[in-house]
Design an enzyme around this catalytic site. Structure first.
Site, mmCIF file in Angstrom:
data_model
loop_
_atom_site.group_PDB
_atom_site.id
_atom_site.type_symbol
_atom_site.label_atom_id
_atom_site.label_comp_id
_atom_site.label_asym_id
_atom_site.label_seq_id
_atom_site.Cartn_x
_atom_site.Cartn_y
_atom_site.Cartn_z
ATOM 1 N N GLY A 18 6.822 0.445 4.924
ATOM 2 C CA GLY A 18 6.709 1.886 4.704
ATOM 3 C C GLY A 18 6.481 2.630 6.007
ATOM 4 C CB ALA A 19 7.052 1.514 9.400
ATOM 5 C CB SER A 20 10.694 5.516 7.507
ATOM 6 O OG SER A 20 10.314 5.780 6.164
ATOM 7 C CG ASP A 68 13.564 -2.178 -2.503
ATOM 8 O OD1 ASP A 68 12.329 -2.282 -2.624
ATOM 9 O OD2 ASP A 68 14.291 -1.705 -3.394
ATOM 10 C CB VAL A 69 8.453 -3.545 -0.198
ATOM 11 C CG1 VAL A 69 8.292 -2.977 1.200
ATOM 12 C CG2 VAL A 69 8.234 -2.471 -1.265
ATOM 13 C CB SER A 148 -6.113 4.087 -2.604
ATOM 14 O OG SER A 148 -6.493 5.399 -2.976
ATOM 15 C CE1 TYR A 161 -1.288 4.827 -4.785
ATOM 16 C CE2 TYR A 161 -3.523 5.657 -5.085
ATOM 17 C CZ TYR A 161 -2.492 5.268 -4.257
ATOM 18 O OH TYR A 161 -2.663 5.306 -2.889
ATOM 19 C CB ALA A 164 -1.635 -0.590 -8.359
ATOM 20 C CE LYS A 165 -2.381 1.907 -3.078
ATOM 21 N NZ LYS A 165 -1.699 1.221 -1.954
#
Length: 257
Positions: A18-20, A68-69, A148, A161, A164-165
């Protein structure tokens, strides 16, 4: 020992998912600025090219890798390309993730699985692959999972979310337990509310009042995660494993008080 020495990352190879843009790009820039060669992984080739150019202009070393991860074949290829460019990845920043704002009773199965697949499954499999390659190369390293504050507390409309975190935090503990003695440290960072391109309009508009719930009185800004990132990536965090560093301006403390 001087801080410049203990946080030095020369000779290290980092891979950031996710480095973009957003926090991922900032992570990559900070790692590169402190000596690491960085593999930038994301799905947008044009943004990857911009990110790579920005890092190289600042004197760093970087390579952009489109992936794609959630695609295991693309994941393996990304590690292969990073190794071809710089050598074995010894720092993984598991940053790619997605959020949602749908209340629980309206959340579709498709959306639940999309959120949990990217935020749990991908985090595990990229960490697993990074660890396997470090161990095969007999290289010590650091895996940093981006969790998070919502993995420790909750708000409405974040059920998938937040779940998941929370899983990422528990995953980090288990991986830290299993891999620490092998020389692979696994830790996490749990950011609070940070202003990025994705949420800037909301947090500077309708959501601005949320700062009242943050003891330091503001949202996170560029630079607030640099120290925790370098701590976990470098020898400064050599005795840290399985822990989650919370960087939220005191938000969780305020909720629990």
């Amino acid at each position: 020992m001087k801080a410049a020495d203990i946080f030095d990352l020369k000779g290290r190879v980092a891979l950031v998912t996710g480095a973009s843009g957003g926090l991922g790009l900032r992570f990559a820039e900070v790692l590169a600025a402190n000596g690491a060669s960085v593999a930038l992984v994301a799905r947008r080739p044009e943004k990857l090219a911009e990110a790579r150019a920005k890092i190289e202009k600042a004197g760093g070393k970087a390579v952009g890798i489109e992936a794609d991860v959630l695609d295991r074949a693309q994941m393996n290829r990304a590690f292969d390309q990073a190794e071809k460019a710089f050598g074995t990845v010894t720092i993984l920043v598991n940053n790619a993730g997605v959020a949602h704002s749908t209340r629980a009773i309206d959340l579709s199965e498709e959306e639940w699985r999309r959120i949990t697949s990217i935020n749990i499954d991908a985090v595990f499999f990229w960490a697993q692959e990074a660890a396997r390659r470090m161990l095969k190369a007999n290289a010590k390293g650091s895996i940093i999972n981006i969790a998070s504050v919502l993995g420790l507390s909750v708000s409405k409309g974040t059920v998938a979310y937040a779940a998941a975190k929370a899983a990422v935090i528990q995953m980090t503990k288990t991986l830290g337990l299993e891999l620490g003695f092998k020389g692979v440290r696994v830790n996490a960072i749990a950011p609070g509310w940070f202003i990025t391109d994705i949420n800037r309009d909301y947090l500077t508009g309708a959501g601005a009042s949320m700062t009242r719930d943050i003891p330091v009185g503001r949202f996170g800004q560029d630079g607030d995660l640099d120290g925790p990132l370098l701590l976990l990536a470098s020898d400064a965090g050599a005795f840290m494993a399985g822990t989650t560093v919370v960087v939220d301006g005191g938000q969780v403390v305020a909720i629990r008080a």
